[in-house]
Design an enzyme around this catalytic site. Structure first.
Site, short mmCIF file in Angstrom:
data_model
loop_
_atom_site.label_atom_id
_atom_site.label_comp_id
_atom_site.label_asym_id
_atom_site.label_seq_id
_atom_site.Cartn_x
_atom_site.Cartn_y
_atom_site.Cartn_z
N SER A 206 0.85 -1.20 0.00
CA SER A 206 0.00 0.00 0.00
C SER A 206 0.88 1.24 0.00
O SER A 206 2.07 1.19 0.33
CB SER A 206 -0.97 -0.02 1.19
OG SER A 206 -0.27 -0.17 2.40
N THR A 214 -7.84 6.70 2.47
CA THR A 214 -8.71 5.76 3.18
C THR A 214 -8.67 5.95 4.70
O THR A 214 -9.23 5.14 5.44
CB THR A 214 -8.30 4.30 2.89
OG1 THR A 214 -6.94 4.13 3.26
CG2 THR A 214 -8.47 3.95 1.42
N ILE A 271 -4.17 12.89 -5.00
CA ILE A 271 -3.14 13.38 -4.08
C ILE A 271 -1.78 13.10 -4.71
O ILE A 271 -1.49 11.95 -5.09
CB ILE A 271 -3.23 12.64 -2.72
CG1 ILE A 271 -4.64 12.79 -2.13
CG2 ILE A 271 -2.17 13.14 -1.75
CD1 ILE A 271 -5.00 11.71 -1.13
N TYR A 472 -11.23 -5.45 16.28
CA TYR A 472 -10.95 -6.01 14.95
C TYR A 472 -11.39 -7.48 14.95
O TYR A 472 -10.81 -8.30 15.67
CB TYR A 472 -9.44 -5.89 14.71
CG TYR A 472 -8.96 -6.18 13.33
CD1 TYR A 472 -8.55 -5.13 12.50
CD2 TYR A 472 -8.85 -7.47 12.84
CE1 TYR A 472 -8.07 -5.38 11.22
CE2 TYR A 472 -8.39 -7.73 11.57
CZ TYR A 472 -7.99 -6.68 10.76
OH TYR A 472 -7.51 -6.92 9.51
C1 LIG Z 1 -5.09 -8.07 3.91
C2 LIG Z 1 -5.30 -6.62 4.15
C3 LIG Z 1 -4.79 -6.02 5.29
C4 LIG Z 1 -5.02 -4.66 5.52
N1 LIG Z 1 -4.52 -4.08 6.66
C5 LIG Z 1 -4.75 -2.76 6.89
C6 LIG Z 1 -4.29 -2.14 8.09
O1 LIG Z 1 -3.64 -2.75 8.93
N2 LIG Z 1 -4.55 -0.82 8.26
C7 LIG Z 1 -5.24 -0.10 7.33
O2 LIG Z 1 -5.45 1.09 7.53
N3 LIG Z 1 -5.71 -0.68 6.20
C8 LIG Z 1 -5.48 -1.97 5.95
N4 LIG Z 1 -5.95 -2.55 4.80
C9 LIG Z 1 -6.70 -1.75 3.84
C10 LIG Z 1 -5.82 -1.06 2.77
O3 LIG Z 1 -4.53 -1.59 2.75
C11 LIG Z 1 -5.80 0.43 3.05
O4 LIG Z 1 -7.08 0.95 2.77
C12 LIG Z 1 -4.72 1.21 2.29
O5 LIG Z 1 -4.67 2.49 2.87
C13 LIG Z 1 -4.96 1.34 0.82
O6 LIG Z 1 -3.78 1.87 0.23
P1 LIG Z 1 -3.42 1.59 -1.30
O7 LIG Z 1 -2.21 2.37 -1.63
O8 LIG Z 1 -3.36 0.14 -1.56
O9 LIG Z 1 -4.68 2.25 -2.03
P2 LIG Z 1 -5.62 1.63 -3.14
O10 LIG Z 1 -6.19 0.35 -2.69
O11 LIG Z 1 -4.92 1.63 -4.45
O12 LIG Z 1 -6.77 2.74 -3.17
C14 LIG Z 1 -7.64 2.88 -2.10
C15 LIG Z 1 -8.49 4.14 -2.31
O13 LIG Z 1 -7.64 5.28 -2.26
C16 LIG Z 1 -7.69 6.02 -3.46
N5 LIG Z 1 -6.34 6.50 -3.74
C17 LIG Z 1 -5.19 5.77 -3.77
N6 LIG Z 1 -4.15 6.59 -4.02
C18 LIG Z 1 -4.65 7.84 -4.16
C19 LIG Z 1 -4.09 9.11 -4.44
N7 LIG Z 1 -2.78 9.28 -4.63
N8 LIG Z 1 -4.91 10.18 -4.52
C20 LIG Z 1 -6.24 10.05 -4.34
N9 LIG Z 1 -6.83 8.87 -4.06
C21 LIG Z 1 -6.04 7.79 -3.98
C22 LIG Z 1 -8.20 5.04 -4.51
O14 LIG Z 1 -8.85 5.71 -5.57
C23 LIG Z 1 -9.16 4.21 -3.68
O15 LIG Z 1 -10.38 4.89 -3.54
C24 LIG Z 1 -5.73 -3.90 4.56
C25 LIG Z 1 -6.20 -4.51 3.40
C26 LIG Z 1 -6.00 -5.85 3.19
C27 LIG Z 1 -6.53 -6.48 1.94
#
Ligand SMILES: Cc1cc2nc3c(=O)[nH]c(=O)nc-3n(C[C@H](O)[C@H](O)[C@H](O)COP(=O)(O)OP(=O)(O)OC[C@H]3O[C@@H](n4cnc5c(N)ncnc54)[C@H](O)[C@@H]3O)c2cc1C
Length: 550
Positions: A206, A214, A271, A472
């Site tokens: 991520s 998020t 962003i 959680y």
């Molecule tokens: C197995 C698993 C474990 C996880 N553990 C956690 C945890 O411990 N803590 C936690 O907070 N979350 C967790 N998550 C959820 C996820 O990892 C988070 O929501 C993370 O912040 C998403 O980041 P990403 O870069 O992968 O964004 P993406 O999945 O690519 O995008 C998520 C959202 O953000 C938007 N976005 C992404 N980048 C930008 C940008 N630069 N500008 C504007 N919008 C943008 C996208 O359009 C989308 O709406 C987990 C998910 C999974 C599947």
């Protein structure tokens, strides 16, 4: 950074294994009736996926190529499929079965803020939809385009914006590009003696932009804060130009625009950069394991700790179900481990009066100077002891710390064996925590009974605040007929129990499409009116990630 598997979590070739965990197979067989030695399902072959041809008008493609260069405009089928969804369980089940989403028509990889601006301008001129893509780890359906979207869909992958640009060492602020992945961010900061300190379980896959969009939390948020606390300034490309919020420590400029961007899931703009607080790498860092007689004792201890003057970096207490699962996950114990474990159990049962089936494992993290860690350990140890807490040393904490980024692979392992496993998380006040916990466990078990499936639900407290904490929940069941439909019943029962008991629909997994159903109950109807006005006012043509949050 190679893309994640199109059908599952993490890198191709990496998977969860039970081979080195002798107690896991019997545990899973007993709790959900699954024989882990038998694989009963596999993802369809990529060659068999019904990938539609891209609907990309030639003039839009030419405009995008002019902005970012031909090599960063991709209509490659694998690229498009990887960018179509995130990694929620719903996403995994549908991808594996070949049920594809409204696949983006093109993936664009801008290399600078100017190129992000140019990409958005080209998209708006062509009446196309733009979905920002970080690591693709969304767990709440934040990335999928609406099924009926007729306009061209552009996935804007930020991976090339991956640098720490500048550090203001006096203010301990770093200017960082939004597409940087967790490990690369820590590597760049670490080389200069700093850490960001944000470690979600999805850390490896991520990005900073995704965390911001998020409202993410990490394992050490107790010390470093949630992402909303850590981000001080933002640069966002919006339909009406460059949005810039100043990285000042506090401000009184009306409703916070910075906070509006936090959690906006790509609906207000892309962003490109954030100014974030960083800290010097602490000289010492340790996570200690403790055992409590019951979950209620563990919760009471964390409540006391949150109200105290002590400072810790991690607070985590598993309920008895999750404690048993953690023990079943132990890698091949040596004879000495077995003897020590038997001796510990005998001591707990006979000398401390523990009921081993109710016992709960907790982790507390300490970091800072040697002196700080030593004094906090001593003081916190005494506080925990008042609630029956017994320190079991650093062994379990080291193991947990090493393995936490491997756990996400377990969902694919279970899917291969005909079982669904997933999570739902929330937050509420200390006063309501136990009631909420009881209600959610009851709701999940009622859902299993309604479906006539063998299911297991477990929980841990994962972040503590002055006023309350995050709970959680992890659940798994062996599907009987239609796994997706059965999963929706269990997931909905848990989410409904959250909002019915005064808790929030999500503490850190965002809303996306999967939690949107509960938003109005959570933030009240006028809250939804305000959000709609914000999104429609900023993006009247609904070009930016439409259909998410509300
Ligand atoms: C197995 C698993 C474990 C996880 N553990 C956690 C945890 O411990 N803590 C936690 O907070 N979350 C967790 N998550 C959820 C996820 O990892 C988070 O929501 C993370 O912040 C998403 O980041 P990403 O870069 O992968 O964004 P993406 O999945 O690519 O995008 C998520 C959202 O953000 C938007 N976005 C992404 N980048 C930008 C940008 N630069 N500008 C504007 N919008 C943008 C996208 O359009 C989308 O709406 C987990 C998910 C999974 C599947």
């Amino acid at each position: 950074m190679p893309a994640m598997k199109w059908w599952g979590w993490g890198f191709e070739g990496l998977e969860f294994s039970h081979d080195d965990k002798p107690d896991l197979a019997p545990f899973i067989a007993q709790k959900i009736g699954v024989d882990v030695r038998r694989k009963v399902s596999a993802p369809v072959r990529f060659e068999d996926l019904p990938i539609p041809d891209p609907r990309l008008p030639a003039d839009l493609r030419a405009a995008l190529e002019q902005v970012v260069g031909e090599e960063f405009v991709s209509v490659d089928p694998l690229d498009r499929v990887v960018h179509a969804r995130g990694k929620s369980l719903r996403d995994l089940i549908r991808q594996r079965s070949g049920d594809l989403a409204r696949t983006p028509d093109v993936v664009v990889r801008p290399g600078s803020e100017e190129e992000v601006t140019g990409t958005l301008e080209a998209a708006l001129r062509a009446d196309a939809v733009v979905i920002a893509f970080g690591g693709g780890s969304s767990i709440s359906g934040s990335l999928e385009a609406p099924a009926a979207e007729a306009r061209p869909v552009i996935s804007v992958d930020l991976e090339r914006l991956d640098r720490v640009l500048e550090i203001d060492s006096a203010s301990r602020l770093a200017r960082v590009q939004a597409g940087v992945f967790g490990p690369h961010l820590e590597e760049q900061l670490g080389a200069l003696g700093y850490t960001f300190g944000h470690f979600p379980d999805s850390f490896t896959h991520s990005t900073l932009g995704g965390w911001i969009a998020t409202r993410s939390s990490g394992m050490q948020s107790d010390r470093y804060g949630d992402i909303a606390d850590m981000v001080k300034g933002l640069r966002v490309v919006t339909p009406s130009g460059m949005l810039v919020t100043r990285p000042v420590p506090a401000t009184s400029t009306g409703p916070s625009v910075r906070q509006m961007v936090l959690g906006s899931e790509g609906r207000l703009g892309i962003i490109t950069e954030a100014t974030v607080q960083v800290r010097r790498i602490p000289p010492q860092r340790t996570i200690l394991g403790y055992l409590f007689p019951t979950f209620a004792d563990g919760l009471a201890a964390m409540q006391d700790l949150a109200a105290s003057e002590y400072s810790v970096s991690v607070t985590r207490v598993s309920d008895a179900h999750e404690t048993q699962f953690s023990f079943a996950m132990r890698v091949e114990p040596t004879l000495l481990d077995k003897l020590q474990s038997a001796a510990l159990k005998a001591y707990l049962r006979h000398r401390r009066g523990f009921d081993i089936d109710q016992m709960c494992l907790a982790f507390i993290g300490y970091e800072g100077s040697e002196h700080h860690v030593a004094t906090q350990r001593r003081a916190v140890g005494k506080l925990l002891k008042r609630h029956g807490g017994l320190c079991v040393g650093s062994g379990p904490g080291v193991l947990y710390d090493q393995k936490k980024f491997d756990i996400p692979y377990i969902r694919d392992f279970l899917l291969d064996r005909g079982a669904a496993g997933d999570v739902s998380e929330t937050a509420t006040t200390w006063s309501d925590l136990q009631t909420l916990y009881d209600a959610v466990i009851t709701a999940a078990q009622a859902a299993f009974a309604q479906l006539r499936v063998m299911g297991y639900v477990m929980c841990h407290l994962s972040h503590s605040y002055h006023a309350g904490a995050c709970l959680y929940f992890t659940f798994a069941f062996k599907a009987s007929r239609d796994m997706l439909a059965e999963y929706e019943v269990v997931k909905a029962a848990i989410q409904q129990a959250f909002v019915d008991n005064g808790a929030t629909l999500s503490h850190h997994h965002a809303v996306g499409t999967e939690h949107a159903e509960w938003l109005e109950e959570d933030i009240s109807p006028p809250g939804v009116v305000m959000l709609n006005a914000l999104f429609d006012g900023t993006d009247p043509g609904r070009h930016l990630n439409p259909g998410k949050i509300v």
